[in-house]
Design an enzyme around this catalytic site. Sequence first.
Site, mmCIF file in Angstrom:
data_model
loop_
_atom_site.group_PDB
_atom_site.id
_atom_site.type_symbol
_atom_site.label_atom_id
_atom_site.label_comp_id
_atom_site.label_asym_id
_atom_site.label_seq_id
_atom_site.Cartn_x
_atom_site.Cartn_y
_atom_site.Cartn_z
ATOM 1 N N ASP A 68 0.814 -1.213 0.000
ATOM 2 C CA ASP A 68 0.000 0.000 0.000
ATOM 3 C C ASP A 68 0.848 1.265 0.000
ATOM 4 O O ASP A 68 2.040 1.230 0.307
ATOM 5 C CB ASP A 68 -0.870 0.025 1.260
ATOM 6 C CG ASP A 68 -2.140 -0.774 1.080
ATOM 7 O OD1 ASP A 68 -2.420 -1.195 -0.055
ATOM 8 O OD2 ASP A 68 -2.847 -0.972 2.082
ATOM 9 N N LYS A 90 -2.907 4.431 -4.602
ATOM 10 C CA LYS A 90 -3.215 5.463 -5.594
ATOM 11 C C LYS A 90 -1.914 5.893 -6.264
ATOM 12 O O LYS A 90 -0.912 6.088 -5.605
ATOM 13 C CB LYS A 90 -3.822 6.653 -4.859
ATOM 14 C CG LYS A 90 -4.669 7.513 -5.721
ATOM 15 C CD LYS A 90 -5.330 8.609 -4.904
ATOM 16 C CE LYS A 90 -6.645 8.985 -5.538
ATOM 17 N NZ LYS A 90 -7.744 9.105 -4.629
ATOM 18 N N MET A 205 -7.033 9.397 9.797
ATOM 19 C CA MET A 205 -7.666 9.989 8.603
ATOM 20 C C MET A 205 -8.609 11.131 8.970
ATOM 21 O O MET A 205 -9.684 11.261 8.388
ATOM 22 C CB MET A 205 -8.445 8.901 7.832
ATOM 23 C CG MET A 205 -7.566 7.775 7.338
ATOM 24 S SD MET A 205 -8.465 6.420 6.569
ATOM 25 C CE MET A 205 -8.860 5.405 7.980
HETATM 26 N N1 SAH Z 1 -3.495 0.364 9.361
HETATM 27 C C1 SAH Z 1 -2.901 1.657 9.646
HETATM 28 C C2 SAH Z 1 -3.881 2.781 9.446
HETATM 29 C C3 SAH Z 1 -4.378 2.917 8.031
HETATM 30 S S1 SAH Z 1 -5.476 4.254 7.825
HETATM 31 C C4 SAH Z 1 -2.326 1.651 11.064
HETATM 32 O O1 SAH Z 1 -2.595 0.724 11.831
HETATM 33 O O2 SAH Z 1 -1.585 2.568 11.400
HETATM 34 C C5 SAH Z 1 -4.401 5.524 7.318
HETATM 35 C C6 SAH Z 1 -4.231 6.542 8.418
HETATM 36 O O3 SAH Z 1 -3.297 6.054 9.386
HETATM 37 C C7 SAH Z 1 -3.653 7.846 7.980
HETATM 38 O O4 SAH Z 1 -4.627 8.679 7.415
HETATM 39 C C8 SAH Z 1 -3.137 8.388 9.297
HETATM 40 O O5 SAH Z 1 -4.200 8.881 10.081
HETATM 41 C C9 SAH Z 1 -2.620 7.131 9.951
HETATM 42 N N2 SAH Z 1 -1.182 6.939 9.749
HETATM 43 C C10 SAH Z 1 -0.572 5.900 9.149
HETATM 44 N N3 SAH Z 1 0.778 6.040 9.179
HETATM 45 C C11 SAH Z 1 1.016 7.195 9.825
HETATM 46 C C12 SAH Z 1 2.202 7.900 10.193
HETATM 47 N N4 SAH Z 1 3.421 7.434 9.927
HETATM 48 N N5 SAH Z 1 2.060 9.070 10.857
HETATM 49 C C13 SAH Z 1 0.859 9.557 11.171
HETATM 50 N N6 SAH Z 1 -0.296 8.949 10.844
HETATM 51 C C14 SAH Z 1 -0.219 7.779 10.190
#
Ligand code: SAH
Length: 289
Positions: A68, A90, A205
Amino acid sequence: MGLGPTKRIGDWVSSPEQQTGFARLDAETFPSFEPGWVWLVGAGPGAPGLMSLMCFHALQNCDVVVYDALVNPDILRWVKVGAELEYAGKRGGKPSPTQKDITLRLIELAQSGKRVLRLKGGDPFMFGRGGEECQHLATTGIPFRIVPGITAGIGGLAYAGMPATHRDTNHSVIFLTGHDATGNMPANVNWQAVALASPVIVMYMAVKHLGEIAAALMAGGRAADDPVTIVSNASMPHQEVASTTLGGAGAFVEANEPPTPAIVVVGKAADWRSLLDWYKGPLRENPVG
Ligand code: SAH
């Protein structure tokens, strides 16, 4: 101590050959990645050092990685030479593949006899649609394994000096997504209940609709001066942390456009940052995290 027949991790770490260079994982100790299987693996929030040994093992033993947008490309550098890399996010102006396309692709690859590593940012079951992907694998009869990862909503907070729970601050925490499958602020959330239920709310998000979300939380009884902390690119050298309040959050986001991905934290977990904010200075220069 009844640890069973498998080797303990200490056995291979302390063997002489493992002490030279980067430890190779012991094939006898780790589960075999069989052809035709899909492993759904969380890569952690970004810093390569935060991926699990099982994630590393999967990278070293797969035939194809379907990854992803949120997976740090540095993590892909650990993939076995010769494995294929397929991007499932994307790209450019093109529309992103639908969830159905991705799931069908995973099934197709597995049915062709490949060892398929489905690699996702953070934890695959935390707002990562991992459940949806597994559901289809299960109903199609594709064997799978799930490898949890460090989710941004916990590990990302740690990199900003905020414990997700602390006995002096909060005995509960809420994880919430800031938009639903249609891209809008989720309609089926009881905002009043969320506002009052937990001193700390961790939102994924949520930057895009932060003004609306903050308004809903305040309408639900949350104080306008409650701290809001926005952690962008958590655990990465270019991590940024911004502070505002619930009352000011909407205007703040409009004026400052915090970089994404970002985690938004509502509540007094923010107060710990003055003491616990450890990720700075030369520590940030280490690319592993
Ligand atoms: N499965 C992922 C979340 C996916 S949804 C997890 O467990 O972290 C995607 C959202 O995750 C982003 O919009 C943001 O809110 C958050 N996110 C993922 N990586 C991040 C990072 N390095 N720093 C801040 N937010 C992050």
